[in-house]
Design an enzyme around this catalytic site. Structure first.
Site, PDB file in Angstrom:
ATOM      1  N   LYS A 212       0.842  -1.200   0.000  1.00 32.35           N
ATOM      2  CA  LYS A 212       0.000   0.000   0.000  1.00 32.35           C
ATOM      3  C   LYS A 212       0.879   1.252   0.000  1.00 32.35           C
ATOM      4  O   LYS A 212       0.623   2.208  -0.737  1.00 32.35           O
ATOM      5  CB  LYS A 212      -0.943  -0.008   1.215  1.00 32.35           C
ATOM      6  CG  LYS A 212      -2.038  -1.084   1.108  1.00 32.35           C
ATOM      7  CD  LYS A 212      -2.858  -1.253   2.379  1.00 32.35           C
ATOM      8  CE  LYS A 212      -3.882  -2.382   2.214  1.00 32.35           C
ATOM      9  NZ  LYS A 212      -4.696  -2.640   3.403  1.00 32.35           N
TER      10      LYS A 212
ATOM     11  N   GLN B 279      -4.465  -1.517   9.740  1.00 31.76           N
ATOM     12  CA  GLN B 279      -4.500  -2.843   9.114  1.00 31.76           C
ATOM     13  C   GLN B 279      -5.095  -3.874  10.088  1.00 31.76           C
ATOM     14  O   GLN B 279      -4.726  -3.918  11.261  1.00 31.76           O
ATOM     15  CB  GLN B 279      -3.075  -3.249   8.693  1.00 31.76           C
ATOM     16  CG  GLN B 279      -2.993  -4.531   7.903  1.00 31.76           C
ATOM     17  CD  GLN B 279      -3.604  -4.440   6.501  1.00 31.76           C
ATOM     18  OE1 GLN B 279      -3.788  -3.359   5.951  1.00 31.76           O
ATOM     19  NE2 GLN B 279      -3.937  -5.577   5.923  1.00 31.76           N
TER      20      GLN B 279
ATOM     21  N   ASP C 227     -10.786   3.267   4.415  1.00 32.39           N
ATOM     22  CA  ASP C 227     -11.174   1.854   4.357  1.00 32.39           C
ATOM     23  C   ASP C 227     -12.702   1.698   4.291  1.00 32.39           C
ATOM     24  O   ASP C 227     -13.201   0.625   3.965  1.00 32.39           O
ATOM     25  CB  ASP C 227     -10.691   1.121   5.619  1.00 32.39           C
ATOM     26  CG  ASP C 227      -9.473   0.241   5.366  1.00 32.39           C
ATOM     27  OD1 ASP C 227      -9.311  -0.208   4.217  1.00 32.39           O
ATOM     28  OD2 ASP C 227      -8.718   0.005   6.318  1.00 32.39           O
TER      29      ASP C 227
HETATM   30  N1  GUN Z   1      -7.041  -6.693   6.310  1.00 36.22           N
HETATM   31  C1  GUN Z   1      -7.412  -7.381   5.201  1.00 36.22           C
HETATM   32  N2  GUN Z   1      -7.964  -6.554   4.294  1.00 36.22           N
HETATM   33  C2  GUN Z   1      -7.906  -5.314   4.817  1.00 36.22           C
HETATM   34  C3  GUN Z   1      -8.309  -4.036   4.333  1.00 36.22           C
HETATM   35  O1  GUN Z   1      -8.854  -3.870   3.236  1.00 36.22           O
HETATM   36  N3  GUN Z   1      -8.094  -2.994   5.178  1.00 36.22           N
HETATM   37  C4  GUN Z   1      -7.524  -3.155   6.400  1.00 36.22           C
HETATM   38  N4  GUN Z   1      -7.355  -2.069   7.165  1.00 36.22           N
HETATM   39  N5  GUN Z   1      -7.152  -4.325   6.884  1.00 36.22           N
HETATM   40  C5  GUN Z   1      -7.340  -5.398   6.080  1.00 36.22           C
END
Ligand code: GUN
Length: 293
Positions: A52, A96, A119
């Site tokens: 990311k 995350q 998110d």
């Molecule tokens: N863990 C797995 N997918 C995601 C996501 O799209 N965002 C976040 N913050 N954690 C995740």
């Protein structure tokens, strides 16, 4: 059979975003700034967060990676979130998931300022999504919609079967596919661990979106001809012949299911790269939102 190429499509989107950033810079505007918080040292989570942050650099965004130890307390994380909420430099941020067990995930998601919640996990934003109001759509569902749209996959009046009811993928996808418009207007069935005789349901599906995390779960005999397959599974399966010691494996038996499918996403290179591209898109939207404040 057409491969829904998430790698190519996500690159197209990143190029479009990079163009927007160039225009912002030319006008002397502040560029979008994404922060990512990771608590603990789970290998897969560190890999995702690293991707990311690298994607931000690629499109010209600012990025900040906040690494916190596995023993971080809930209060310490909530303090960090408050700091990011208040920081005018940060346009959007993510925490995350999953989080270590001493931290209440719901409290954390509620603490994020909805205007910076790229998110789309805050209840305010999730509620807006369900009510067709303008908001941040969670990145993986947003990526799936974008793939369906860019490849012109017909969803109107189709029977969409979703496997898995997670808050991140299955649940939002079930709402989005039933919404008015395109992609949408589907008749949706949301299946999960308590669903009985799942094959009877999947064999009636025009579109299957699988977010289960069980490698090779969906077999050819479980689908009908011309089905559209979206495979969200990304399980690390041990494999000594691979240099990493594992291979990323989807929920779908790609080799056999692809022979019956009209459209299918590969793993890797399908939904995964789209998630990152759409997180960038949400961050761009957040920047534009703050410009108007
Ligand atoms: N863990 C797995 N997918 C995601 C996501 O799209 N965002 C976040 N913050 N954690 C995740």
């Amino acid at each position: 059979m057409t491969i829904l190429d998430g790698k190519k499509t996500s690159n197209d989107i990143k190029n479009e975003i990079a163009e927007e950033v160039k225009k912002m810079k030319a006008k002397g505007e502040k560029v979008p700034h994404l922060a990512a918080v990771i608590v603990g040292n789970d290998g897969a989570s560190l890999t995702y967060v690293g991707s990311k942050v690298r994607a931000c650099e690629r499109v010209g965004f600012e990025s900040t990676l906040v690494k916190m130890s596995n023993t971080t307390s809930e209060i310490e994380l909530l303090d960090k979130i408050e700091e990011l909420n208040q920081d005018p430099e940060i346009d959007g941020f993510i925490v995350q998931l999953p989080l270590p067990k001493q931290i209440d995930e719901q409290k954390v998601l509620m603490a994020v300022d909805p205007k910076k919640d790229v998110d789309g996990f805050h209840p305010e934003n999730f509620g807006k999504m369900a009510l067709d109001m303008s908001t941040f759509i969670p990145a993986t569902p947003f990526g799936i919609l974008e793939l369906l749209e860019r490849y012109g996959v017909e969803t109107d009046g189709k029977h969409t079967v979703i496997i898995g009811r997670s808050h991140i993928v299955g649940r939002p996808m079930s709402i989005l596919m039933g919404r008015k418009g395109f992609p949408g207007n589907s008749t949706v069935t949301l299946t999960h661990s308590h669903t009985k005789n799942i094959s009877q349901i999947t064999t009636q599906a025009d579109i299957i979106i699988s977010a289960l995390g069980v490698p090779n779960f969906l077999k050819a005999e479980m689908v009908k001809d011309d089905v559209v397959i979206i495979d969200v599974g990304i399980t690390r399966v041990p494999d000594e012949s691979s240099s990493k010691g594992y291979v990323i494996t989807g929920d779908v038996d790609f080799e056999n299911v692809s022979k019956k499918a009209s459209f299918i996403t590969p793993v890797p290179g399908g939904v995964g790269p789209m998630t990152i591209a759409m997180l960038l898109k949400n961050t761009l939207i957040a920047r534009e939102l703050h410009n108007r404040d």
